[in-house]
Design a protein around this motif. Structure first.
Motif, PDB file in Angstrom:
ATOM      1  N   ILE A   1       1.174  11.726   2.378  1.00  0.00           N
ATOM      2  CA  ILE A   1       0.717  12.118   3.701  1.00  0.00           C
ATOM      3  C   ILE A   1       1.691  13.122   4.299  1.00  0.00           C
ATOM      4  CG2 ILE A   1       1.941  10.214   4.849  1.00  0.00           C
ATOM      5  CD1 ILE A   1      -0.525   9.899   6.695  1.00  0.00           C
TER       6      ILE A   1
ATOM      7  N   ASP B   1       0.861  -1.176   0.000  1.00  0.00           N
ATOM      8  CA  ASP B   1       0.000   0.000   0.000  1.00  0.00           C
ATOM      9  C   ASP B   1       0.898   1.226   0.000  1.00  0.00           C
ATOM     10  OD1 ASP B   1      -2.270   1.518  -0.017  1.00  0.00           O
ATOM     11  OD2 ASP B   1      -2.873   1.093   2.047  1.00  0.00           O
ATOM     12  N   SER B   2       0.323   2.379  -0.326  1.00  0.00           N
ATOM     13  CA  SER B   2       1.101   3.607  -0.352  1.00  0.00           C
ATOM     14  C   SER B   2       0.185   4.791  -0.143  1.00  0.00           C
ATOM     15  CB  SER B   2       1.856   3.740  -1.676  1.00  0.00           C
ATOM     16  OG  SER B   2       0.959   3.732  -2.778  1.00  0.00           O
ATOM     17  N   THR B   3       0.784   5.910   0.228  1.00  0.00           N
ATOM     18  CA  THR B   3      -0.003   7.117   0.472  1.00  0.00           C
ATOM     19  C   THR B   3       0.883   8.348   0.410  1.00  0.00           C
ATOM     20  OG1 THR B   3      -1.496   8.209   2.046  1.00  0.00           O
ATOM     21  CG2 THR B   3       0.346   7.000   2.981  1.00  0.00           C
TER      22      THR B   3
END
Length: 261
Positions: free
Chosen positions: A185, A181-183
């Motif tokens: 932020i 997963d990635s974001t």
């Protein structure tokens, strides 16, 4: 404290930045739970140096010279760029003879042709650079931090952290292998989410987010890094009557020198 090269694995980490209304955002990935280091944790893209990284660093036509950076320092920069491409598809590079970074369309073709093979180890980063006539933008990385895993830990790393502004037209996306997963932020948001139990942070990541949080833009962060001396951090684990503490140099700028864990 022992910092013999035989006791740890050399690694590079890249902190990709972009400006947003809430302040500078950072691209972070969630490690696969089966990875043997920081499994399930929210981290900056990065990983161990590859022998190929030094070969690239020694080829002047494959990267940009950086004043004051010796062969070892250039190798860490190359590794950071390679890891960014492997883990999130961002490639800090220019075509030979070009002044600007790769546009999205050209990067997409390179990604489709080579990224999966690079991650699988069936092609080298040097071969991609040579075939695509690339020059790595090692000049766009700003040294930010240097951490060494404490003595006594089962896996130890000597990691150099770099800041870099992500190219506007390159879309960062986790690889689906080591990262699940990635974001994008802000540092403050990542710390708040971790405090609420929505993310796991290892100590080095948490402290570096703390150091990133006060700055209002990517440019401000880069300027602060340029004007600051990097103090190497090798936490010392100290047992106390109530538990354990990590001791780090106060001069490193991480908000203190003693932390409970």
């Amino acid at each position: 404290m022992s910092t013999s090269p035989e006791t740890f694995r050399q690694a590079a980490t890249v902190i990709l930045l972009r400006d947003a209304e809430e302040g500078p955002e950072i691209f972070m990935v969630v490690r696969h739970h089966q990875i043997d280091f920081a499994s399930g944790a929210l981290v900056f893209p990065g990983g161990s140096l590859d022998p190929d990284d030094r070969r690239i660093a020694e080829r002047a036509e494959w990267r940009v010279d950086v004043p004051g950076a010796d062969a070892a320092a250039m190798t860490f920069r190359v590794a950071a760029i390679r890891e960014a491409f492997e883990e999130c598809g961002v490639l800090l590079a220019r075509r030979a003879g070009a002044g600007s970074l790769l546009p999205a369309g050209e990067l997409a073709a390179i990604d489709k042709a080579h990224r999966q093979a690079l991650c699988a180890g069936t092609i080298s980063f040097a071969a991609i650079i040579d075939e695509e006539r690339l020059v790595l933008a090692t000049d766009l990385l700003e040294p930010f931090a240097h951490w060494i895993t404490p003595v006594g830990m089962p896996k130890r790393f000597d990691t150099h952290f770099f800041l870099a502004v992500a190219p506007e037209d390159q879309a960062a996306l986790h690889d689906g292998g080591e990262a699940v997963d990635s974001t994008w932020i802000t540092a403050s948001q990542a710390l708040s989410e971790a405090k609420a139990g929505r993310y796991t942070l290892v100590f080095a990541t948490e402290r570096n987010l703390y150091k990133l949080a006060p700055h209002g833009s990517a440019g401000e962060l880069l300027a602060a890094a340029r004007s600051s001396d990097i103090v190497t951090v090798q936490p010392e684990i100290v047992k106390t009557p109530t538990g354990r503490q990590l001791h780090i140099p106060a001069a490193a700028g991480y908000g203190g020198d003693v932390f409970e864990f």
